[in-house]
Write a protein that holds these residues in place. Structure first.
Motif, PDB file in Angstrom:
ATOM      1  N   GLY A 126      -0.569  48.225 -54.942  1.00 29.15           N
ATOM      2  CA  GLY A 126       0.398  47.595 -54.061  1.00 29.15           C
ATOM      3  C   GLY A 126       0.715  46.164 -54.473  1.00 29.15           C
ATOM      4  N   THR A 127       1.565  45.528 -53.684  1.00 27.16           N
ATOM      5  CA  THR A 127       1.958  44.138 -53.911  1.00 27.16           C
ATOM      6  C   THR A 127       1.741  43.366 -52.623  1.00 27.16           C
ATOM      7  N   ARG A 128       0.928  42.326 -52.668  1.00 31.69           N
ATOM      8  CA  ARG A 128       0.587  41.543 -51.481  1.00 31.69           C
ATOM      9  C   ARG A 128       1.389  40.245 -51.505  1.00 31.69           C
ATOM     10  N   THR A 129       2.325  40.103 -50.578  1.00 35.49           N
ATOM     11  CA  THR A 129       3.237  38.970 -50.663  1.00 35.49           C
ATOM     12  C   THR A 129       3.856  38.623 -49.315  1.00 35.49           C
ATOM     13  N   ILE A 132       7.996  36.021 -44.520  1.00 35.88           N
ATOM     14  CA  ILE A 132       7.249  36.409 -43.329  1.00 35.88           C
ATOM     15  C   ILE A 132       6.032  35.496 -43.202  1.00 35.88           C
ATOM     16  N   GLU A 133       5.496  35.405 -41.981  1.00 36.03           N
ATOM     17  CA  GLU A 133       4.437  34.431 -41.720  1.00 36.03           C
ATOM     18  C   GLU A 133       3.110  34.807 -42.362  1.00 36.03           C
ATOM     19  N   GLN A 134       2.808  36.099 -42.408  1.00 38.54           N
ATOM     20  CA  GLN A 134       1.531  36.550 -42.951  1.00 38.54           C
ATOM     21  C   GLN A 134       1.768  37.401 -44.196  1.00 38.54           C
ATOM     22  N   ALA A 140       1.787  40.467 -46.415  1.00 43.89           N
ATOM     23  CA  ALA A 140       1.833  41.913 -46.170  1.00 43.89           C
ATOM     24  C   ALA A 140       1.553  42.634 -47.481  1.00 43.89           C
ATOM     25  N   HIS A 141       0.802  43.713 -47.378  1.00 42.15           N
ATOM     26  CA  HIS A 141       0.475  44.497 -48.574  1.00 42.15           C
ATOM     27  C   HIS A 141       1.452  45.670 -48.643  1.00 42.15           C
ATOM     28  N   PHE A 142       2.400  45.581 -49.567  1.00 42.04           N
ATOM     29  CA  PHE A 142       3.425  46.609 -49.736  1.00 42.04           C
ATOM     30  C   PHE A 142       2.893  47.702 -50.658  1.00 42.04           C
ATOM     31  N   SER A 143       3.025  48.945 -50.241  1.00 40.67           N
ATOM     32  CA  SER A 143       2.641  50.051 -51.109  1.00 40.67           C
ATOM     33  C   SER A 143       3.740  50.269 -52.152  1.00 40.67           C
ATOM     34  N   PRO A 144       3.427  50.971 -53.253  1.00 46.58           N
ATOM     35  CA  PRO A 144       4.475  51.270 -54.241  1.00 46.58           C
ATOM     36  C   PRO A 144       5.653  52.035 -53.622  1.00 46.58           C
TER      37      PRO A 144
END
Length: 353
Positions: free
Chosen positions: A63-66, A115-117, A119-123
């Motif tokens: 994933g991508t955490r951003t 966004i404030e926090q 978020a871990h986006f899945s592929p």
């Protein structure tokens, strides 16, 4: 299949500053009555999931955490010919599906797109966002409510399956972590020392002496104990029941935890290390750490150094738990570099079996 796998590792790091506190000094913890060096679980997990080993073994399944997905969407829409005002509005609509937007009172350029926090986006979610951007560029109209339903239950993101994710405003899409990681700490009493350093200006006249820069930083060295607990059933469930992907994930995790070091100040200290000892356990029993083995700081004794004494303490605690509570594992595997016993491939095979 056993439900739980547990890993107990001993890794020796030379002088280093792998994980800093807010003052820039190595993190510490009071264990028993002695101060120890500490490496946080957050630092370890990031080092593992961002390592080349993870990326090579699990390409397409990370994933991508951003916080910055909204900015990326905004730039994509602008490049596609969408007017800046519309691009900003649509990007904010997309970004807020993954978390609360920052205030419109911008403290920096385009901060309202974030966004404030984290978020871990899945592929799958990244792909859905990219597909929606392409649709909006082609159609030139704003996204519909149905199109904005971008969140999904991750089924192919190994790092999310292992370490979980929490979305405060969309609890339905939270993921419970299948891998629990303790903070690593030194098995012996440890002190943070000060490294005084200076730098010389290469263009100084030869007759001039003195430094162009002086400073100091904290560092420490020691043998660290690290504990992980893996819920094998939950890991496979988090991956949509894909046993093959679970096995790939386990192999990548084992190779990372035994061979990948946190990146803090590596250029200054070159403190990369492999685990010297690993005890792996599998079974359905309630997991337990063996950190109690080190409440009393380990010291060299006779011909035994700190590493050998740490192994003795750890195995004694393991045996004592078995004696009092009954067998705490159904099967075990040991890798001991000092004795030249076990192998990394054998450890991987044990956990996957």
């Amino acid at each position: 299949m056993s439900r739980f796998a547990q890993l107990h590792l001993l890794t020796s790091y030379p002088p280093s500053n792998l994980n800093r506190d807010d003052t820039g000094r190595p993190k510490t913890a009071l264990v028993g009555d002695a101060l120890r060096l500490r490496i946080s679980s957050q630092s370890l997990k990031r080092a593992w999931r961002c390592s080349e080993r993870f990326e090579a073994a699990l390409a397409g399944h990370l994933g991508t955490r951003t916080k910055l997905m909204g900015r990326q969407v905004f730039e994509t829409l602008k490049r596609g010919g969408i007017a800046e005002k519309q691009a900003r509005e649509w990007a904010k609509e997309i970004a807020k599906q993954f978390g609360k937007l920052k205030s419109d009172k911008k403290t920096e350029k385009d901060a309202d797109l974030e966004i404030e926090q984290l978020a871990h986006f899945s592929p799958e979610e990244v792909a859905a966002v990219e597909a929606l951007c392409k649709t909006l560029v082609e159609r030139k109209t704003k996204p519909t409510e149905d199109e904005l339903a971008l969140l999904s239950q991750p089924r192919h993101a190994v790092d999310i399956a292992m370490f979980g994710r929490m979305l405060a405003d969309a609890a339905l899409f939270n993921v419970e972590a299948a891998v629990q990681v303790a903070h690593a700490f030194t098995v012996h009493r440890s002190a943070v020392e000060d490294d005084y350093f200076s730098a010389v200006d290469d263009l100084n006249p030869r007759e001039e002496t003195g430094a162009a820069h002086i400073g100091e930083r904290g560092y420490g060295a020691g043998l660290f104990y690290l504990y992980l607990c893996i819920d094998l059933e939950l890991l496979q469930a988090n991956l949509g029941g894909d046993a093959a992907l679970r096995d790939r994930a386990l192999e990548a995790l084992v190779r990372a935890v035994t061979q990948v070091s946190p990146t803090g100040m590596q250029n200054s200290y070159g403190s990369r290390a492999y685990a010297s000892y690993v005890l792996a356990e599998k079974g359905d029993q309630q997991p337990r750490s063996l950190a109690q083995a080190f409440l009393k700081p380990v010291k060299p004794w006779g011909e035994l150094g700190v590493l050998e004494q740490a192994v003795v303490s750890l195995e004694k605690r393991r045996d004592s738990f078995d004696k009092v509570y009954g067998a705490c594992a159904d099967a075990r595997y040991m890798l001991d570099v000092e004795k030249g016993e076990g192998s990394l491939d054998g450890l991987v095979g044990f956990l996957r079996g």
